[in-house]
Write a protein that holds these residues in place. Structure first.
Motif, PDB file in Angstrom:
ATOM      1  N   TYR A   1       0.841  -1.199   0.000  1.00 38.90           N
ATOM      2  CA  TYR A   1       0.000   0.000   0.000  1.00 38.90           C
ATOM      3  C   TYR A   1       0.879   1.254   0.000  1.00 38.90           C
TER       4      TYR A   1
ATOM      5  N   LEU B   1       0.139   7.450   2.734  1.00 38.33           N
ATOM      6  CA  LEU B   1      -0.851   8.469   2.396  1.00 38.33           C
ATOM      7  C   LEU B   1      -0.206   9.814   2.093  1.00 38.33           C
TER       8      LEU B   1
ATOM      9  N   THR C   1      -8.803   1.180   3.715  1.00 37.95           N
ATOM     10  CA  THR C   1      -9.845   2.109   3.268  1.00 37.95           C
ATOM     11  C   THR C   1     -10.379   2.917   4.442  1.00 37.95           C
TER      12      THR C   1
ATOM     13  N   GLN D   1      -8.692   3.706   7.062  1.00 33.63           N
ATOM     14  CA  GLN D   1      -7.638   4.665   7.402  1.00 33.63           C
ATOM     15  C   GLN D   1      -7.719   5.899   6.501  1.00 33.63           C
ATOM     16  N   VAL D   2      -7.972   5.669   5.217  1.00 37.34           N
ATOM     17  CA  VAL D   2      -8.102   6.798   4.289  1.00 37.34           C
ATOM     18  C   VAL D   2      -9.336   7.631   4.645  1.00 37.34           C
TER      19      VAL D   2
ATOM     20  N   VAL E   1      -6.433  12.796   1.439  1.00 38.41           N
ATOM     21  CA  VAL E   1      -6.412  11.805   0.366  1.00 38.41           C
ATOM     22  C   VAL E   1      -7.842  11.362   0.065  1.00 38.41           C
TER      23      VAL E   1
ATOM     24  N   ILE F   1     -10.799   9.075  -2.314  1.00 40.46           N
ATOM     25  CA  ILE F   1     -10.994   7.700  -2.782  1.00 40.46           C
ATOM     26  C   ILE F   1     -11.883   7.682  -4.013  1.00 40.46           C
TER      27      ILE F   1
END
Length: 253
Positions: free
Chosen positions: A67, A70, A99, A101-102, A108, A110
């Motif tokens: 991954y 970020l 996901t 965490q984002v 950031v 998605i």
């Protein structure tokens, strides 16, 4: 001159060999790179230069389970997949955790496509699973909500589909973008956080045909299902327009 948009493509599957070969064996990273470049051209150079305005990277979240950091990206794109978004297996659980965490931060953004759309739904606590309406395949109409019409700039979307799993309910605080007779949650939106679609804006007729024929040969689709769908894969669709909407979403402050 603004810095390039840094988009991490999280590859949740590998294209079939006949498809992969058409995209220099670069996987779904190659497929999405093609879509996003075409979508940037659709926006025009004043918004985003197709050659210098995109920095797209690929990440194998299945085997390598790798991954991006970020701080090194502006957006993550979760691709489609033949796998089930509701399965309790290590790589899918890790993807859901990433996901989340984002979603827990506010810089950031998605983009979620098909399986990726479902993973975002699952990360937000929605039920994901098999549809009781069966498969939705080839170019289909997506009826848009008022927000969907505003976001996509169209009254209705036509998009390639290839799924039998769905997000069963729109999570609390999330805006529904559209629906179809076979799928109540065709897209989800949260300002400056995410845009998702159940369909496949990246699919061309050639990609869709290969998948349909492969699944019919394997007995996943009946011959009648396959023939009916193959008759619609060449219909006009809004894939590049959807991609342009994705880029505008990533560019907005």
């Amino acid at each position: 001159m603004q810095p390039p948009l840094r988009i991490a493509v999280l590859e949740c599957d590998t294209p079939l060999p006949a498809v992969n070969a058409r995209y220099n064996n670069e996987g779904y990273y190659g497929v999405f790179k093609t879509l996003l470049k075409s979508s940037a051209e659709n926006l025009g150079n004043s918004r985003l230069d197709p050659d210098t305005g995109l920095q797209i990277t690929k990440w194998d979240v299945i085997d390598a389970q790798e991954y991006p950091r970020l701080e090194d990206v502006d957006a993550v794109l979760l691709t489609g997949s033949k796998h089930n978004s509701f399965e309790d297996i290590p790589w899918i659980n890790r993807l859901v955790e990433f996901t989340q965490q984002v979603l827990a931060q506010n810089r950031v953004r998605i983009l979620g496509i098909c399986f990726g759309h479902q993973i975002v739904g699952r990360a937000l606590g929605a039920k994901v699973g098999r549809s009781d309406q069966g498969w939705e395949i080839a170019v289909c109409d997506m009826d848009l909500t008022e927000k969907g019409k505003e976001l996509f700039g169209l009254e209705k979307l036509r998009v390639q589909q290839m799924h039998q799993d769905v997000v069963h309910n729109c999570p609390s605080g999330v805006t529904l973008l559209g629906h179809s007779p076979r799928c109540a949650v065709q897209g989800m939106y949260a300002p400056r956080r995410f845009v998702t679609v159940q369909g496949h804006p990246e699919f061309t007729r050639e990609i869709e045909d290969v998948i349909i024929q492969s699944r019919a040969k394997a007995g996943v689709l009946s011959e009648d299902q396959a023939q009916e769908a193959l008759a619609r894969t060449g219909n006009e669709h809004d894939g590049v327009s959807i991609g342009a909407t994705f880029l505008k979403f990533l560019l907005e402050g």
